[in-house]
Design a protein around this motif. Structure first.
Motif, short mmCIF file in Angstrom:
data_model
loop_
_atom_site.label_atom_id
_atom_site.label_comp_id
_atom_site.label_asym_id
_atom_site.label_seq_id
_atom_site.Cartn_x
_atom_site.Cartn_y
_atom_site.Cartn_z
N PRO A 145 22.09 3.40 -14.46
CA PRO A 145 21.07 3.03 -13.45
C PRO A 145 21.64 2.21 -12.30
N ARG A 146 22.71 1.46 -12.55
CA ARG A 146 23.29 0.62 -11.50
C ARG A 146 23.84 1.45 -10.35
N ASP B 94 0.81 -1.23 0.00
CA ASP B 94 0.00 0.00 0.00
C ASP B 94 0.84 1.27 0.00
N VAL B 95 2.00 1.20 -0.63
CA VAL B 95 2.85 2.39 -0.73
C VAL B 95 2.20 3.41 -1.67
N CYS B 96 1.61 2.90 -2.73
CA CYS B 96 0.92 3.75 -3.70
C CYS B 96 -0.56 3.34 -3.76
N VAL B 97 -1.39 4.28 -4.10
CA VAL B 97 -2.83 4.03 -4.16
C VAL B 97 -3.16 3.01 -5.24
N ASN B 98 -2.51 3.15 -6.38
CA ASN B 98 -2.77 2.24 -7.49
C ASN B 98 -1.52 2.13 -8.37
N GLU B 99 -1.62 1.32 -9.40
CA GLU B 99 -0.48 1.08 -10.29
C GLU B 99 -0.08 2.35 -11.04
N GLU B 100 -1.06 3.18 -11.35
CA GLU B 100 -0.77 4.43 -12.06
C GLU B 100 0.10 5.35 -11.22
N GLU B 101 -0.24 5.48 -9.94
CA GLU B 101 0.57 6.32 -9.05
C GLU B 101 1.98 5.74 -8.91
N LYS B 102 2.06 4.44 -8.80
CA LYS B 102 3.35 3.76 -8.68
C LYS B 102 4.25 4.07 -9.88
N GLU B 103 3.71 3.92 -11.08
CA GLU B 103 4.48 4.20 -12.29
C GLU B 103 4.86 5.67 -12.38
N ASN B 104 3.97 6.53 -11.90
CA ASN B 104 4.24 7.96 -11.91
C ASN B 104 5.41 8.31 -10.99
N ILE B 105 5.44 7.71 -9.80
CA ILE B 105 6.52 7.95 -8.84
C ILE B 105 7.85 7.46 -9.40
N ILE B 106 7.84 6.26 -9.97
CA ILE B 106 9.07 5.71 -10.56
C ILE B 106 9.56 6.61 -11.69
N GLY B 107 8.63 7.05 -12.53
CA GLY B 107 8.99 7.92 -13.65
C GLY B 107 9.57 9.24 -13.19
N GLN B 108 8.97 9.83 -12.16
CA GLN B 108 9.48 11.10 -11.63
C GLN B 108 10.91 10.95 -11.12
N PHE B 109 11.16 9.85 -10.42
CA PHE B 109 12.51 9.63 -9.89
C PHE B 109 13.51 9.48 -11.02
N ILE B 110 13.18 8.68 -12.01
CA ILE B 110 14.10 8.43 -13.13
C ILE B 110 14.39 9.72 -13.88
N ARG B 111 13.35 10.52 -14.12
CA ARG B 111 13.54 11.78 -14.85
C ARG B 111 14.36 12.79 -14.05
N SER B 112 14.31 12.65 -12.72
CA SER B 112 15.05 13.58 -11.85
C SER B 112 16.49 13.13 -11.60
N THR B 113 16.82 11.93 -12.07
CA THR B 113 18.14 11.38 -11.74
C THR B 113 18.91 11.02 -13.01
N TYR B 114 18.97 9.74 -13.34
CA TYR B 114 19.88 9.34 -14.42
C TYR B 114 19.39 9.67 -15.82
N MET B 115 18.14 10.12 -15.96
CA MET B 115 17.65 10.56 -17.26
C MET B 115 17.67 12.08 -17.40
N GLY C 141 11.31 -0.86 -9.66
CA GLY C 141 10.98 -0.31 -10.97
C GLY C 141 12.20 -0.14 -11.85
N ILE C 142 13.29 0.36 -11.28
CA ILE C 142 14.53 0.54 -12.05
C ILE C 142 15.10 -0.82 -12.45
N GLU C 143 15.05 -1.77 -11.53
CA GLU C 143 15.55 -3.12 -11.84
C GLU C 143 14.76 -3.73 -13.00
N ALA C 144 13.45 -3.55 -12.98
CA ALA C 144 12.60 -4.10 -14.05
C ALA C 144 12.92 -3.45 -15.39
N LYS C 145 13.09 -2.14 -15.39
CA LYS C 145 13.39 -1.43 -16.63
C LYS C 145 14.78 -1.79 -17.14
#
Length: 284
Positions: free
Chosen positions: A212-213, A180-201, A275-279
């Motif tokens: 990414p490693r 229950d970290v995220c309300v739904n899968e959409e929020e989860k993907e959004n959080i992962i995406g925000q992190f990636i865009r703010s870091t190695y992308m 999320g990063i491991e999966a990608k």
């Protein structure tokens, strides 16, 4: 005088300032207690280490060691060789080895003037009087670790730490980080995406941080060293990502460039890690 039992009530009793000790009684009681105490064989005493001293980077043992002993990265070939050796080792031995390094590091944090080319075995023998409780990997020259030079000791620790996370701790991550970290899968993907865009992308991020490693390693350290302790999980992750003790020394100069959005919280750490491991798996 009370007639029924024939004694006199002394109303001054207890008002005196004199204290009279019954030394014979005290001695007898102390002897009785001491005789019940088990004798401790210090030569074979099993030490345990205090974890979570990394609660704040100002008292981080890693930063203290770096100040006293200039650290470097192991070569890629050496890392691969050590990783392979560790993966073929019993997990209990790996955990005990890591615990022994925890103990040794408490000595390294105050060790000034040690030559960086001094080996793990040499420095431990010089600094620690009683080494009987340390894992054999530290002192046994037949193992590949005893002869590792001090300038690589933190990199070695991080190598083992990451293996312990992947093989053991990953299965025991706090429920607050997985359920229950995220309300739904959409929020989860959004959080992962925000992190990636703010870091190695990020467009202006240095090449060293585009892998990414690197971020996977930092997130694992964050979980092991900080989140495992009892901290507030609903604070921005940025607060902890800025900690220099979570990063390799050659990357700390770039931390000012990292600005993760405030709605990415500490409790999202494990979700982002997965999320990063999966990608990364999809890209290989």
């Amino acid at each position: 005088l009370r007639e029924e039992n024939g004694y006199i009530i002394n109303y001054e009793y207890g008002k005196t300032k004199e204290v009279i000790y019954d030394y014979d009684e005290i001695e007898a009681r102390l002897c009785n207690r001491i005789n019940r105490i088990r004798s401790i064989d210090t030569a074979n005493f099993n030490y345990f280490n205090y974890q979570f001293e990394l609660y704040h980077q100002d008292i981080s043992i890693f930063n203290d060691i770096r100040r006293n002993i200039k650290q470097e990265q192991l070569s890629t070939d050496e890392k691969v060789k050590l990783q392979q050796y560790l993966r073929n080792t019993k997990l209990d031995d790996v955990r005990q080895f890591l615990g022994s390094l925890d103990y040794v590091f408490t000595y390294y944090r105050h060790a000034t003037g040690r030559p960086t080319t001094s080996t793990l075995k040499e420095s431990v023998k010089a600094l620690i009087h009683n080494t009987s409780h340390l894992h054999s990997y530290i002192l046994n020259e037949k193992q590949p670790f005893a002869n590792i030079q001090l300038k690589y000791v933190i990199n070695l620790y991080e190598l083992i730490e990451e293996l312990v996370f992947d093989e053991v701790m990953k299965n025991y991550v706090k429920q607050e980080l997985t359920t229950d970290v995220c309300v739904n899968e959409e929020e989860k993907e959004n959080i992962i995406g925000q992190f990636i865009r703010s870091t190695y992308m990020l467009d202006n991020i240095p090449q060293q941080l585009k892998d990414p490693r690197v971020w996977l390693s930092v997130l694992k350290r964050l979980i092991i060293r900080v989140i495992t302790a009892n901290i507030d999980l609903n604070v921005p992750m940025q607060i902890y990502i800025e900690r220099t003790d979570l990063w390799n020394e050659d990357l700390t100069q770039y931390l000012d460039l990292i600005n993760i959005t405030d709605n990415v919280l500490v409790r999202h750490t494990y979700v982002i890690l997965e999320g990063i491991e999966a990608k990364s798996t999809q890209n290989y």
